[in-house]
Design an enzyme around this catalytic site. Structure first.
Site, PDB file in Angstrom:
ATOM      1  N   GLU A 192      -5.469  18.404   2.676  1.00 23.79           N
ATOM      2  CA  GLU A 192      -6.454  17.331   2.514  1.00 23.79           C
ATOM      3  C   GLU A 192      -5.786  15.953   2.490  1.00 23.79           C
ATOM      4  O   GLU A 192      -6.364  14.970   2.965  1.00 23.79           O
ATOM      5  CB  GLU A 192      -7.287  17.540   1.241  1.00 23.79           C
ATOM      6  CG  GLU A 192      -6.495  17.665  -0.047  1.00 23.79           C
ATOM      7  CD  GLU A 192      -6.109  19.096  -0.384  1.00 23.79           C
ATOM      8  OE1 GLU A 192      -5.916  19.372  -1.586  1.00 23.79           O
ATOM      9  OE2 GLU A 192      -6.028  19.935   0.548  1.00 23.79           O
ATOM     10  N   HIS A 231      -5.123   6.360   7.697  1.00 21.07           N
ATOM     11  CA  HIS A 231      -4.475   5.477   6.739  1.00 21.07           C
ATOM     12  C   HIS A 231      -2.981   5.409   7.043  1.00 21.07           C
ATOM     13  O   HIS A 231      -2.342   6.415   7.335  1.00 21.07           O
ATOM     14  CB  HIS A 231      -4.680   6.002   5.312  1.00 21.07           C
ATOM     15  CG  HIS A 231      -6.084   5.867   4.827  1.00 21.07           C
ATOM     16  ND1 HIS A 231      -6.395   5.338   3.591  1.00 21.07           N
ATOM     17  CD2 HIS A 231      -7.263   6.182   5.401  1.00 21.07           C
ATOM     18  CE1 HIS A 231      -7.707   5.344   3.432  1.00 21.07           C
ATOM     19  NE2 HIS A 231      -8.254   5.853   4.518  1.00 21.07           N
ATOM     20  N   GLU A 273       1.013   5.706   0.478  1.00 19.41           N
ATOM     21  CA  GLU A 273       0.396   6.987   0.838  1.00 19.41           C
ATOM     22  C   GLU A 273       1.085   8.056   0.006  1.00 19.41           C
ATOM     23  O   GLU A 273       2.295   7.967  -0.275  1.00 19.41           O
ATOM     24  CB  GLU A 273       0.537   7.276   2.327  1.00 19.41           C
ATOM     25  CG  GLU A 273      -0.118   6.249   3.241  1.00 19.41           C
ATOM     26  CD  GLU A 273      -1.613   6.101   3.041  1.00 19.41           C
ATOM     27  OE1 GLU A 273      -2.252   7.057   2.515  1.00 19.41           O
ATOM     28  OE2 GLU A 273      -2.160   5.047   3.397  1.00 19.41           O
ATOM     29  N   ASP A 321      -2.206  -0.780   6.541  1.00 22.87           N
ATOM     30  CA  ASP A 321      -3.183  -1.130   5.520  1.00 22.87           C
ATOM     31  C   ASP A 321      -2.741  -2.358   4.727  1.00 22.87           C
ATOM     32  O   ASP A 321      -3.570  -3.191   4.342  1.00 22.87           O
ATOM     33  CB  ASP A 321      -3.405   0.056   4.582  1.00 22.87           C
ATOM     34  CG  ASP A 321      -4.253   1.151   5.226  1.00 22.87           C
ATOM     35  OD1 ASP A 321      -4.631   0.998   6.402  1.00 22.87           O
ATOM     36  OD2 ASP A 321      -4.523   2.170   4.558  1.00 22.87           O
ATOM     37  N   ASP A 371       0.861  -1.183   0.000  1.00 25.67           N
ATOM     38  CA  ASP A 371       0.000   0.000   0.000  1.00 25.67           C
ATOM     39  C   ASP A 371       0.895   1.230   0.000  1.00 25.67           C
ATOM     40  O   ASP A 371       2.037   1.185   0.492  1.00 25.67           O
ATOM     41  CB  ASP A 371      -0.922   0.010   1.221  1.00 25.67           C
ATOM     42  CG  ASP A 371      -1.883   1.187   1.200  1.00 25.67           C
ATOM     43  OD1 ASP A 371      -2.710   1.259   0.263  1.00 25.67           O
ATOM     44  OD2 ASP A 371      -1.803   2.041   2.095  1.00 25.67           O
TER      45      ASP A 371
END
Length: 231
Positions: A52, A151, A9, A156, A7
């Site tokens: 965000e 997250h 980010e 994850d 995963d």
């Protein structure tokens, strides 16, 4: 079979639009069993962190200030990935950032056609009409995600590895470790332990039971087996 669940980010949704990968987490599976080997790294994105994006993963510019840029730390990641299939949820997104970073620093990209496994597509085919987010799939399979506040790439990936195993049929009983692998790695295989044959059990009536049975039969009038014999 070795597989890697991973995963990422990022600073946003589009590598082509200028976003960068800031974290990657990888979990090694062999025959769909976690080996305990993981890879986890943060990278300086060489750009700002939009508010965000930080709200999703909690990674700030200040935290990344002393982290290496991807090009300076890519060798460790390449070594861990090897040539294994790569599993991700909505894998096209993660592959776009992984390959974007690899291409940016002049390294060979991962062939998505031969190595990409997308658990989102698998979930949609297995459970059409249901929710297919990682949280929803954890709920479906009873996987504890209570520690998932924001997250995080490694967390994850660890959750997704459990989801992937369930999507592919669930964990098998009778897992045995085979340490005879010539490469020196511990591999796993599904084994069935042979059952020892049980001795034949004899259920003979006692003399008292035989006497009681004969006495019961003598009380019967016009038994059906008598009619069958006379016919």
């Amino acid at each position: 079979m070795r597989e890697i669940v991973f995963d990422t980010e990022t600073t946003g949704l589009s590598f082509a639009g200028g976003d960068r990968m800031v974290e990657i987490g990888c979990v090694e599976l062999v025959n769909r069993v976690e080996t305990g080997r993981t890879f986890h790294a943060y990278y300086h994105p060489e750009r700002n962190m939009p508010a965000e994006a930080q709200a999703v993963h909690g990674i700030s510019e200040a935290f990344l200030a002393d982290k290496p840029v991807f090009a300076d730390a890519v060798d460790d990641l390449i070594d861990f990935l090897g040539d294994a299939p790569l599993i991700a949820h909505n894998a096209g997104f993660d592959f776009s950032f992984l390959n974007g970073e690899l291409k940016r620093c002049g390294r060979p990209v991962v062939n998505a056609k031969t190595r990409m496994i997308d658990t989102l597509q698998i979930a949609r085919s297995r459970h059409p009409g249901a929710k297919h987010t990682l949280d929803a799939l954890c709920n479906r399979f009873g996987i504890d995600r209570s520690h998932r506040i924001v997250h995080g790439a490694l967390l994850d990936a660890q959750l997704l590895s459990q989801v992937y195993v369930e999507l592919m049929g669930g964990r098998q009983i009778g897992l045995g470790l085979d340490s005879s692998d010539p490469a020196g790695q511990v591999t796993t295989s599904v084994v069935s332990a042979p059952r020892a044959a049980r001795p034949t059990r004899v259920f003979a009536p006692t003399e008292g039971e035989l006497v009681a049975h004969r006495a019961f039969i003598d009380k019967l009038t016009d038994p059906i087996w008598g009619a069958a014999a006379s016919g």
